[in-house]
Design an enzyme around this catalytic site. Sequence first.
Site, short mmCIF file in Angstrom:
data_model
loop_
_atom_site.label_atom_id
_atom_site.label_comp_id
_atom_site.label_asym_id
_atom_site.label_seq_id
_atom_site.Cartn_x
_atom_site.Cartn_y
_atom_site.Cartn_z
CB ALA A 11 50.95 29.82 34.80
CG ASP A 35 49.61 28.49 38.53
OD1 ASP A 35 50.38 29.45 38.35
OD2 ASP A 35 48.90 28.35 39.54
CD GLU A 160 62.88 37.61 33.83
OE1 GLU A 160 63.28 36.50 33.45
OE2 GLU A 160 63.19 38.67 33.25
CG LEU A 162 59.60 40.20 33.78
CD1 LEU A 162 58.35 40.97 34.16
CD2 LEU A 162 59.20 38.90 33.12
CB ALA A 222 68.85 45.05 40.59
CB CYS A 275 59.03 43.55 42.42
SG CYS A 275 58.49 42.12 41.51
CG PHE A 276 60.27 48.66 43.11
CD1 PHE A 276 61.02 47.70 42.46
CD2 PHE A 276 60.11 49.89 42.49
CE1 PHE A 276 61.61 47.95 41.23
CE2 PHE A 276 60.70 50.15 41.26
CZ PHE A 276 61.44 49.18 40.63
CD GLN A 277 55.45 48.12 50.70
OE1 GLN A 277 55.21 49.26 50.32
NE2 GLN A 277 54.63 47.45 51.47
CE LYS A 278 57.84 39.91 45.89
NZ LYS A 278 59.03 39.10 45.67
P1 NAI Z 1 52.23 35.50 40.53
O1 NAI Z 1 51.54 35.52 41.83
O2 NAI Z 1 51.67 36.26 39.38
O3 NAI Z 1 52.39 33.99 40.02
C1 NAI Z 1 52.83 32.94 40.83
C2 NAI Z 1 52.03 31.69 40.44
O4 NAI Z 1 52.61 30.57 41.09
C3 NAI Z 1 50.56 31.72 40.85
O5 NAI Z 1 49.74 31.56 39.71
C4 NAI Z 1 50.43 30.52 41.81
O6 NAI Z 1 49.19 29.86 41.69
C5 NAI Z 1 51.55 29.64 41.34
N1 NAI Z 1 52.04 28.67 42.31
C6 NAI Z 1 52.32 28.86 43.62
N2 NAI Z 1 52.77 27.72 44.16
C7 NAI Z 1 52.77 26.78 43.18
C8 NAI Z 1 53.15 25.41 43.13
N3 NAI Z 1 53.65 24.78 44.19
N4 NAI Z 1 53.00 24.75 41.95
C9 NAI Z 1 52.51 25.39 40.86
N5 NAI Z 1 52.16 26.69 40.85
C10 NAI Z 1 52.29 27.38 42.00
O7 NAI Z 1 53.73 35.97 40.81
P2 NAI Z 1 54.74 36.69 39.80
O8 NAI Z 1 54.47 38.15 39.74
O9 NAI Z 1 54.83 35.91 38.55
O10 NAI Z 1 56.11 36.53 40.61
C11 NAI Z 1 56.77 35.29 40.72
C12 NAI Z 1 58.15 35.52 41.30
O11 NAI Z 1 58.91 36.32 40.39
C13 NAI Z 1 58.15 36.29 42.62
O12 NAI Z 1 59.19 35.79 43.42
C14 NAI Z 1 58.45 37.71 42.20
O13 NAI Z 1 59.10 38.44 43.21
C15 NAI Z 1 59.40 37.50 41.04
N6 NAI Z 1 59.43 38.58 40.06
C16 NAI Z 1 58.27 39.20 39.68
C17 NAI Z 1 58.30 40.20 38.74
C18 NAI Z 1 57.05 40.91 38.34
O14 NAI Z 1 57.15 41.94 37.66
N7 NAI Z 1 55.85 40.43 38.69
C19 NAI Z 1 59.56 40.64 38.11
C20 NAI Z 1 60.70 39.89 38.54
C21 NAI Z 1 60.62 38.91 39.49
#
Ligand code: NAI
Length: 478
Positions: A11, A35, A160, A162, A222, A275-278
């Site tokens: 979440a 989550d 994604e 966004l 991208a 995201c970008f660096q990672k």
């Molecule tokens: P985030 O760290 O905000 O959220 C991830 C959530 O997953 C955390 O709340 C964590 O507690 C939960 N989680 C981890 N393991 C879990 C499990 N086994 N069961 C239930 N919940 C679990 O991460 P964010 O930013 O949402 O990124 C998620 C993915 O999306 C990453 O791979 C990221 O690279 C990708 N992404 C992120 C973008 C962004 O702008 N933040 C844009 C596009 C892709």
Amino acid sequence: MMIKKICCLGAGYVGGPTCTVIALKCPDIQVVVVDKSETRIQQWNSAILPIYEPGLDEAVKKSRGRNLFFSTDVDSAIKEADLIFISVNTPTKTYGFGKGRAADLRYVEAAARRIAEVAVGKKIVVEKSTVPVKAAESINKILRANMRPNVSFQVLSNPEFLAEGSAVNDLLNPDRILIGGDQTSEGKEAIEKLCWVYKHWIPEKKIITMNTWSSELSKLAANAFLAQRISSINAISAVCEATGACVSEVAHAVGTDSRIGPKFLQASVGFGGSCFQKDVLNLVYLCECLNLPEVANYWYQVIEMNQFQRTRFVRRITEKLFNTVTDKKIAIFGFAFKKDTGDTRESAAIYVCKHLLEEGAHLSIYDPKVNAQQIIHDLTRPDITEEPEKVLQLLSFHQTPYSASEGAHAVVICTEWDEFLHLDYKKIYNSMLKPAFLFDGRKMLNVEELLAIGFQVETIGRKTTRNNVNRGVADCIL
Ligand code: NAI
């Protein structure tokens, strides 16, 4: 089979907004976002959401309790869902093989194992997290190796795109939806089902389907291309500062070439965000593993240029402040990695503050959406300082930019918040020590107006001359 129930593991910045928009646009589908973090779920169920995104509060209010639910009951949500998104975090590894480069897939793996353990019936598992190429194959192997009788899985890739700060709008009006899957009849059937979900609000021509590996690689590519554009214009900004060119003029001239286009040509103190660096590092690691060192080095240069840009900015601040910032008060305007988000992950502000703190500067920080607790967490991390107690003594936090800049030697703009465009800079100038410096790390303010007030101004990608202060105008000199 239509999709009646969706579950999303994670979440966060992606899982929360994405599922909110799906629930909003698909009233016939029940969406449960789960989550492992109780705090995060409590926040999603409260009046103050865990993340700030324009338009998100309203969208959540419309669907929450109707067909959108936030829960910590991961197992029930998995059992009931027809389709499961994996939106967990995939940070850069900080240990072992691939440390500092590879994506840490332990959360993805744990999510896949949990699904394998509790799922019943026919499931479509959708990888939404950004992952290395072939991660879907690993998810597939875990699911099949642990599969119980009467269970079947199809794994899809649906990265994604966004951007934080405009997530809701990006989700409502995406440039494209990308879906990768097995090119078998079962795979194609699963792709069709996910397409059906998106077709509730997205025109069919914007939904692109392809094989799983292409989809996974497209996301990394991208982000690498976007980061590369920023590093490219930042590299040019260094040349501008050393000559008489203005980076805005160069960016305009370059961007009006229709083959190049104007977007992502805004020079700054450097890109940030989770995201970008990672993702670029992830691509670098992939190339290294594929024995393509030239390709790996090429992309790594994008990261090096970003680090150079941050360091160069801080060096410029120190030089202009008569080569010492020790015991000087410096106001930091903005701490988030970009405007319209409270996210500080990889924010340029962290690195600017780190260097200033190492020099013994007192920092008074203001950000409209980032709280003191988060800033303290970011600036006392072991990779940022070995002396967290000393750092704490050098920090103060403010509710307004005016109180942050009172009695300061300099103001440093780290985030391009719109409100910084409309501040009373005369009032700020009057309350500061003289000479009063303003360092614009986002190249967002009108240099001429600031010079006319009396500020010593330094901005990215442009050389402002000393004697122009008297004339009240800024100029580019050779
Ligand atoms: P985030 O760290 O905000 O959220 C991830 C959530 O997953 C955390 O709340 C964590 O507690 C939960 N989680 C981890 N393991 C879990 C499990 N086994 N069961 C239930 N919940 C679990 O991460 P964010 O930013 O949402 O990124 C998620 C993915 O999306 C990453 O791979 C990221 O690279 C990708 N992404 C992120 C973008 C962004 O702008 N933040 C844009 C596009 C892709």
